[in-house]
Design a protein around this motif. Structure first.
Motif, short mmCIF file in Angstrom:
data_model
loop_
_atom_site.label_atom_id
_atom_site.label_comp_id
_atom_site.label_asym_id
_atom_site.label_seq_id
_atom_site.Cartn_x
_atom_site.Cartn_y
_atom_site.Cartn_z
N ARG A 83 23.52 -120.18 13.93
CA ARG A 83 24.75 -120.40 14.68
C ARG A 83 25.47 -121.67 14.23
O ARG A 83 26.70 -121.71 14.12
N GLU A 86 26.97 -120.98 10.89
CA GLU A 86 28.12 -120.10 11.06
C GLU A 86 29.31 -120.87 11.61
O GLU A 86 30.46 -120.69 11.15
N ALA A 87 29.04 -121.75 12.59
CA ALA A 87 30.12 -122.58 13.14
C ALA A 87 30.68 -123.51 12.07
O ALA A 87 31.90 -123.71 11.97
N LYS A 88 29.76 -124.11 11.26
CA LYS A 88 30.20 -124.99 10.18
C LYS A 88 31.04 -124.23 9.17
O LYS A 88 32.08 -124.71 8.69
N ARG A 89 30.60 -123.01 8.83
CA ARG A 89 31.35 -122.20 7.87
C ARG A 89 32.73 -121.85 8.42
O ARG A 89 33.73 -121.91 7.70
N ARG A 90 32.78 -121.54 9.73
CA ARG A 90 34.07 -121.25 10.33
C ARG A 90 34.98 -122.47 10.30
O ARG A 90 36.17 -122.36 10.02
N ARG A 91 34.39 -123.66 10.64
CA ARG A 91 35.19 -124.88 10.60
C ARG A 91 35.71 -125.16 9.19
O ARG A 91 36.87 -125.55 9.00
N GLU A 92 34.81 -124.99 8.18
CA GLU A 92 35.23 -125.21 6.80
C GLU A 92 36.32 -124.23 6.40
O GLU A 92 37.29 -124.62 5.74
N GLN A 93 36.16 -122.98 6.80
CA GLN A 93 37.17 -121.98 6.48
C GLN A 93 38.48 -122.30 7.19
O GLN A 93 39.58 -122.17 6.60
N GLU A 94 38.37 -122.75 8.45
CA GLU A 94 39.58 -123.14 9.18
C GLU A 94 40.24 -124.33 8.51
O GLU A 94 41.47 -124.41 8.42
N ASP A 97 41.91 -123.07 5.43
CA ASP A 97 43.14 -122.38 5.81
C ASP A 97 44.23 -123.37 6.21
O ASP A 97 45.41 -123.20 5.87
#
Length: 312
Positions: A83, A86-94, A97
């Protein structure tokens, strides 16, 4: 047939004997076991064995339980790490972006700014072209219409390189500056004047910095150029230049700067009696060549000749 039958009978007999011996052995072991059970030491040993087996069973159950708990903990840690990742990956992707959006926005703003700059440059170029055409028409009218005695006021305005900045003292005194267009001070130049500045019009080897090579340091003096040579060449240049420049009008002053500095070397100032003669010379000399060099002609707003020529 008889031999095979006898062989089979013997085999069955051996089998019955083995079975009988096994039964007797089992019976003896059972009797021995019963006798041992009656012995207190053996009963204590059996009890200890049972206790040990129970202890081993409990240990095995505990180990199994611990292993299961450890697996559950590892699974929980793995799930939590997943988790977190996954949160870190989402933050990096955000963040990626967001940076892409900012870059796209900056690129769009830059393109919009460049577009506006191009439009502004085109507008200024069109305005300058229109002003230039109007100025050329005014100059042509002033040149060709003798009834217009004085030049139009818009031709007498002064152009500035750095409006609002302090005037360049050296340029104000000599109409020349060693820094040229890179100078941070203001250069004021007239659109039309009675004085023309022809840059580097007079060219002579004695106006260049003399750097005598040591090999030729002891050369005979009569082989070197002298002031008399410079004066003779200048007189020839003067006669030739004045004869050509007087075709455009009466000359009041003809001054040449004798200086070895590159931005002053050989500059010639020509003063006419009126602006019409200076303008006629200006338009006629633009683009012409003298001594295999293209002439650079501009108007000058000198205040005094002493400041422009003397001491330089």
């Amino acid at each position: 047939m008889c031999r095979a039958r006898r062989k089979l009978v013997k085999k069955q007999q051996r089998k019955r004997r083995r079975q009988k011996q096994a039964k007797e052995r089992d019976k003896l072991e059972e009797e021995a076991q019963n006798l041992r059970l009656l012995q207190p030491d053996y009963q204590k040993w059996l009890q200890k064995q049972q206790e040990m087996e129970e202890f081993q069973r409990l240990v095995a159950e505990r180990e199994h339980q611990d292993a299961e708990e450890c697996w559950l903990r590892c699974e929980a840690i793995a799930q939590r790490q997943f988790r977190i990742d996954e949160a870190k990956r989402r933050r990096e992707q955000e963040e990626v972006d967001r940076l892409q959006r900012e870059q796209a926005k900056e690129r769009a703003e830059r393109e919009e700014t460049q577009r506006k700059q191009r439009e502004e440059e085109l507008r200024k170029a069109a305005k300058a072209a229109a002003e230039f055409d109007a100025m050329m028409e005014s100059m042509a009218e002033y040149l060709n219409n003798p009834r217009v005695e004085k030049p139009p006021k818009h031709l007498l305005r002064v152009m500035e390189t750095q409006p609002g900045e302090r005037p360049c003292e050296f340029f104000s005194r000599t109409n020349c500056c060693r820094y040229g267009h890179a100078c941070t001070f203001n250069h004021r130049r007239p659109m039309l004047a009675r004085i023309l500045l022809i840059r580097h019009f007079f060219n002579h080897s004695m106006l260049r910095e003399q750097r005598t090579h040591k090999e030729y340091a002891s050369a005979e003096e009569h082989l070197e150029l002298t002031e008399q040579d410079l004066r003779s060449d200048y007189d020839e240049f003067f006669d030739d230049a004045v004869e050509e420049l007087e075709k455009f009008g009466q000359i009041v002053n003809f001054r040449t700067v004798r200086n070895t500095l590159e931005h002053l070397r050989g500059n010639v100032f020509v003063e006419y009696t009126n602006e019409r003669s200076a303008l006629r010379a200006f338009t006629s000399l633009q683009g012409r060549f003298y001594a295999s060099k293209r002439l650079s002609v501009e108007f000058s707003n000198l205040k005094t000749w002493r400041g422009a020529v003397c001491g330089t």
